[in-house]
Design a protein around this motif. Structure first.
Motif: not given
Length: 249
Positions: A176-177, A180-181, A184, A235-236, A239-240, A243
């Motif tokens: 997950k981390s 998210e990286h 971003n 999820y990524g 999340y993208r 952001k």
């Protein structure tokens, strides 16, 4: 005999760094570009006499890889990530490749993925290949492709026969981390291109990503790990675009 430079870019890779340096010990030089790690990675590297370590602020993956290329002293370059391993068969193929006449100036490698030390055979990873071996003066990473970076190759490329091992994620939280990286950086890339998100990006595209990897690319056959991977990949995507919306707002 042609010489080869092994290159790494690192940030907080204490769990992998000693093993990967040992794994690429066959290289004639090892150069690591470290983004000011805080977990002991840099101190470990600094204690290794066969490694040249340079600390440099991380801007994006393409920028960091291009800087690493500039540091290499040999004509052939092997890029490797800290969580990747070269098998013995691949090592001998690499050494044979750089010492025999070849038309290709860049070579891709297929990676075998491991999640929580379990081999992942599906979930969208079954066709993964990445460039890892180059002639130094024939490659440059595309600057505006700041995540999932792509090299610009001046000449022919080919695929090596043997596979690389990729111990990519130790846990769902680790995956997950990373998602998210990457998200971003991808959001920044899209923002720079003037892209704007909409309903499709927020809701439909993540769902399509999950269904594609879990159903059509057979992630369900990877068990619970397959579900976790497919869910977090979706999820990524979500999340993208969240952001990206924040960057625009």
């Amino acid at each position: 005999m042609n010489k080869i430079s092994a290159l790494l870019i690192t940030f907080n890779e204490i769990n992998h760094i000693e093993d990967v340096i040992k794994n690429i010990g066959f290289a004639d030089e090892i150069i690591v570009i470290d983004s000011f790690s805080t977990d002991g990675t840099y101190e470990t590297l600094a204690s290794l006499k066969n490694v040249k370590t340079i600390q440099r602020e991380f801007k994006n993956f393409a920028d960091q890889r291009n800087f690493a290329l500039q540091q290499a002293n040999n004509d052939w370059v092997l890029f490797i990530d800290a969580d990747e391993r070269i098998t013995n068969k691949l090592k001998f193929e690499i050494l044979e490749t750089i010492n025999q006449p070849k038309n290709a100036v860049a070579f891709m490698v297929k990676r075998l993925f491991f999640f929580k030390k379990k081999r992942i055979r599906f979930s969208g990873f079954q066709t993964d290949t990445t460039y890892r071996l180059f002639k130094k003066d024939k490659v440059k990473y595309i600057e505006d492709k700041i995540v999932h970076e792509m090299p610009l190759i001046e000449g022919e490329s080919s695929l090596l026969k043997n596979n690389m091992l990729h111990y990519c994620f130790d846990s769902a939280a680790h995956y997950k981390s990373k998602m998210e990286h990457y998200a971003n950086l991808k959001a920044l890339e899209l923002f720079n291109k003037g892209k704007r998100p909409n309903f499709y990006h927020f809701y439909l595209r993540p769902g399509i990503k999950f269904i594609t990897n879990y159903i059509f690319r057979l992630g369900l056959l990877d068990g619970k790990e397959g579900f976790d991977i497919c869910y977090l990949s979706a999820y990524g995507v979500y999340y993208r675009y969240q952001k990206l919306k924040k960057l625009i707002d």
